[in-house]
Design an enzyme around this catalytic site. Structure first.
Site, PDB file in Angstrom:
ATOM      1  CG  ASP A   1      85.835   9.534  28.875  1.00  0.00           C
ATOM      2  OD1 ASP A   1      86.943   9.818  29.733  1.00  0.00           O
ATOM      3  OD2 ASP A   1      85.211  10.674  28.573  1.00  0.00           O
TER       4      ASP A   1
ATOM      5  CB  ILE B   1      89.407   3.288  26.750  1.00  0.00           C
ATOM      6  CG1 ILE B   1      90.588   3.256  26.046  1.00  0.00           C
ATOM      7  CG2 ILE B   1      89.959   1.689  28.081  1.00  0.00           C
ATOM      8  CD1 ILE B   1      91.740   3.602  26.480  1.00  0.00           C
TER       9      ILE B   1
END
Length: 309
Positions: free
Chosen positions: A132, A167
């Site tokens: 991220d 993620i």
């Protein structure tokens, strides 16, 4: 050669499970041509607001081979953060992803472990893990590797588990067996578009970041929140989950069992008065390992004042 590739792929997927990741998908490392056009259009429209870093390293964002020399595979991982507990009613709201420890630190450590473990099996390969905070289009890679589709709210949606996932990405310079994309199952549903408090979802899968509550409460540093947003935040003090909370696919979300994301008691239990009475030293102590430290004490005070005005 093919047998070794298959063996390496099986090992990686098994090891990611052992490290606590919920899902793993793998794609061939190549340029994301279509995504490049979409990203360029999004930036040209100013939808990144004051997030100037989004303009940097454009070439690396769209091509993982410029992040890892000789990259051949992009491993994408999903880690569930859906909590079993909720905040007390009528308190300033905190996005669910921030209930526990800072995911950047937690996941980065696991990616480093994963890379070292892969090297024990495959030899001295090159690779880099990202969470991220680097120029990687995580959702695009998650979509390509079959971990879900990009919903109308811009989030990756997994058909069996919803969208409350972190993620992570690991780019490596070895070939692996590649997964394929899945179909889009949003259909004609527009619940997220209809529910967005600030109208930030301007069209299916296009989110104007400069209008998003998460942008105002986290990314907008040391500035006043625009007056035109007054009364639209629905008590969200840090981040926002509205577009995920209304998504029908999140009826399949199941609470995680990851100790690192155990909710900080104060997030669950603080009343508005307790948030107001919080001192800077107390904030730094309680939230020293929390994503909330990104907004800093001054940012939380600003956000708290804004939602109460």
């Amino acid at each position: 050669m093919l047998l070794q590739i298959e063996k390496n792929t099986v090992y990686i997927k098994q090891r990611t499970k052992e490290l606590g990741f919920d899902y793993c998908g793998i794609s061939k490392a190549e340029e994301l041509t279509e995504d490049a056009f979409r990203l360029e259009a999004w930036l040209n429209k100013g939808m990144h607001g004051n997030m100037q870093y989004m303009e940097n390293y454009f070439d690396k964002r769209i091509d993982p081979r410029k992040l890892v020399e000789g990259a051949q595979s992009v491993i994408t991982l999903l880690l569930n953060y859906f909590p079993s507990q909720v905040q007390q009613p009528n308190a300033p709201k905190v996005a669910k992803y921030a209930y526990g420890k800072d995911y950047h630190e937690v996941i980065k450590a696991r990616l480093n472990t994963l890379l070292e473990d892969i090297r024990k099996v495959t030899g001295n390969i090159s690779g880099r893990g990202f969470v991220d905070s680097a120029p990687v289009l995580e959702r695009s890679w998650a979509k390509r590797s079959g971990l879900g589709w990009i919903g109308k709210n811009g989030n990756i949606i997994h058909k069996q588990a919803g969208s409350f996932f972190f993620i992570a990405t690991l780019i490596v310079d070895i070939p692996l067996l590649y997964d394929g994309p899945v179909a889009d199952f949003c259909g004609s549903c527009t619940r997220c578009l209809d529910a967005c408090p600030t109208g930030a979802i301007v069209s299916p899968s296009v989110v104007d970041g400069s209008k998003c509550i998460s942008y105002f409460t986290i990314e907008l540093k040391e500035q006043l929140i625009p007056n035109e947003m007054q009364g639209k935040f629905k008590d969200w003090m840090f981040g926002c989950d509205v577009c995920q909370d209304v998504c029908p696919w999140n009826r399949f979300a199941k609470p995680h069992s990851d100790v690192d994301f155990t909710p900080i008691p104060e997030i669950l239990n603080f009343s508005t008065k307790e948030w107001e009475a919080l001192t800077e030293d107390e904030f730094k102590n309680i939230f020293r390992k929390s994503p909330m430290k990104r907004s800093k004490y001054a940012g939380i005070r600003r956000n708290l004042k804004f939602i109460q005005t």
